[in-house]
Design an enzyme around this catalytic site. Structure first.
Site, PDB file in Angstrom:
ATOM      1  N   ILE A 243      -2.968   5.687  10.929  1.00  0.00           N
ATOM      2  CA  ILE A 243      -4.250   5.188  10.425  1.00  0.00           C
ATOM      3  C   ILE A 243      -4.906   4.316  11.496  1.00  0.00           C
ATOM      4  CG2 ILE A 243      -5.375   3.839   8.609  1.00  0.00           C
ATOM      5  CD1 ILE A 243      -2.937   4.458   6.826  1.00  0.00           C
ATOM      6  N   ASP A 259      -1.646  -1.675   0.923  1.00  0.00           N
ATOM      7  CA  ASP A 259      -0.711  -0.819   0.178  1.00  0.00           C
ATOM      8  C   ASP A 259      -1.462   0.236  -0.626  1.00  0.00           C
ATOM      9  OD1 ASP A 259       1.335  -2.293   1.210  1.00  0.00           O
ATOM     10  OD2 ASP A 259       1.755  -3.416  -0.638  1.00  0.00           O
ATOM     11  N   ARG A 275       2.967  23.758   0.155  1.00  0.00           N
ATOM     12  CA  ARG A 275       3.978  24.813   0.211  1.00  0.00           C
ATOM     13  C   ARG A 275       5.372  24.217   0.018  1.00  0.00           C
ATOM     14  NH1 ARG A 275       3.974  28.444   5.327  1.00  0.00           N
ATOM     15  NH2 ARG A 275       4.761  26.467   6.119  1.00  0.00           N
ATOM     16  N   GLU A 286       2.114   2.384   9.097  1.00  0.00           N
ATOM     17  CA  GLU A 286       0.927   3.154   8.737  1.00  0.00           C
ATOM     18  C   GLU A 286       0.975   4.556   9.336  1.00  0.00           C
ATOM     19  OE1 GLU A 286      -0.440   0.531  12.293  1.00  0.00           O
ATOM     20  OE2 GLU A 286       0.895   0.327  10.578  1.00  0.00           O
ATOM     21  N   ARG A 306      -8.175  19.190   8.651  1.00  0.00           N
ATOM     22  CA  ARG A 306      -8.554  18.992   7.243  1.00  0.00           C
ATOM     23  C   ARG A 306      -8.156  17.597   6.772  1.00  0.00           C
ATOM     24  NH1 ARG A 306      -6.229  22.455   2.100  1.00  0.00           N
ATOM     25  NH2 ARG A 306      -7.232  21.167   0.487  1.00  0.00           N
TER      26      ARG A 306
END
Length: 376
Positions: A243, A259, A275, A286, A306
């Protein structure tokens, strides 16, 4: 998973046959012994021949079924179970008939006492062996003892022994009930211990905050998936996510807000990677890592992109605050070889992540050896 008492599943049936089938060898030995005492078989040849033949036939059937139980079970489980219990009751009934015959003979005192002692021993052993099934244990006891007691009472043969047989049968029923209760208590405790062990094992694999797998379990699965991919010669991909500017979220809004943001990102990852072979773990504070089996380079990159777009467009509403940030991703793919060091794939993804961070963040970067060398 609820524990069901007195349910005759395969585990209980296995216990019953393992505890009881070996007893058939003793039945045969005792049959030969009681027929041989004082030459009893010479004076009662037809009975002895029929009795011994019946015991041999039942013993043979039970031994064969014991050795081929799994094969019969695959063909017809219900019929297999029925055959097993029928042979058990046939054992008790045949011995009980022989016991009755012995006890009404007027001139065979020694043989009768030997038969009585043998019956008490075999009945006790059978009741204990069949304790996992209360019904079987009780019926086995009654079938073996009561017909003889009733016939002896009818012929007025030593009513004191008749009374003692009834008393012994009643005592063995109490033993059967108590032993059955203890057996199922032990089985329930075993079940509960197994459930608790599974829960503890699951907890040890899960990151408590996000609900994703933890780093320790990722290392285990990485090793397994590496071998699977190597043997099947299929691609294995690693995506490491970090992140961007996460520390300011904690510093500005507090650790509870941080959090909450981590949980929200975990939810996004779980909606994208669905899957059975996709594996997501929280790798560090993070950082997240995704393991993908049998994805080509373009597919792995498309999924990483994505994720990046979803996070870029994601907003966490935390009280009156709207928290937004982005994520950087490093991707590496290879077709593993068993002799290669699997950590190389992880290091390549980490280097690609570094490239993404170094190039302005909010990017999904595929590992490129030349660019990685320039970056470092």
């Amino acid at each position: 998973m609820t524990f069901e008492r007195h349910r005759l599943n395969r585990r209980v049936i296995d216990d019953l046959k393992n505890r009881s089938t070996i007893g058939m060898y003793f039945y045969l030995l005792v049959t030969i012994a009681v027929l041989s005492v004082d030459g009893f078989y010479k004076r009662h040849f037809i009975f002895s021949l029929v009795f011994l033949s019946a015991m041999l036939a039942i013993a043979g059937f039970r031994v064969v079924q014991f050795n081929l139980f799994d094969k019969f079970d695959r063909i017809n489980r219900r019929l297999n179970f029925f055959a097993f219990f029928t042979s058990v009751y046939a054992t008790a009934l045949t011995w009980g008939a022989g016991f009755a015959y012995f006890m009404i003979q007027p001139e065979e005192l020694t043989s009768k006492m030997i038969m009585l002692a043998s019956t008490v021993g075999l009945d006790s052993g059978g009741v204990v062996a069949f304790m996992p099934s209360r019904r079987t244990s009780v019926f086995y006891n009654l079938i073996m003892l009561i017909p003889a007691a009733l016939i002896m009472f009818l012929f007025q043969v030593n009513n004191t022994i008749v009374f003692l047989i009834f008393l012994f049968a009643a005592y063995m029923i109490l033993v059967a009930f108590r032993g059955n209760r203890e057996y199922w208590d032990a089985l329930e405790n075993e079940h509960l211990l197994k459930v608790k062990s599974q829960e503890i094992e699951k907890i040890s694999r899960i990151d408590v905050l996000t609900g994703l797998y933890n780093r320790r379990y990722f290392d285990e699965i990485f090793n397994v998936q590496w071998k699977v991919a190597a043997r099947s010669a299929i691609p294995l991909s690693v995506i490491i996510c970090d992140i961007d500017h996460f520390k300011p979220i904690n510093d500005t809004y507090g650790h509870l807000a941080g959090d909450a943001y981590l949980k929200k990102i975990a939810g996004v990852l779980m909606t994208i990677f669905q899957r059975d072979t996709d594996f997501i773990a929280r790798y560090g504070g993070e950082e997240f890592v995704i393991l993908l089996l049998n994805h080509e380079n373009a597919e792995a990159y498309e999924l990483a992109e994505r994720v990046r777009l979803e996070i870029e467009n994601m907003t966490l509403f935390y009280y009156e605050h709207q928290i937004k940030t982005t994520i950087s991703l490093g991707i590496s793919t290879c077709i593993p070889r068993l002799r290669e060091n699997r950590d190389n794939l992880l290091e390549e993804a980490d280097k690609a992540l570094y490239q993404a961070k170094n190039s302005g963040r909010n990017q999904a970067v595929f590992y490129d050896a030349q660019k990685a060398a320039e970056a470092f």
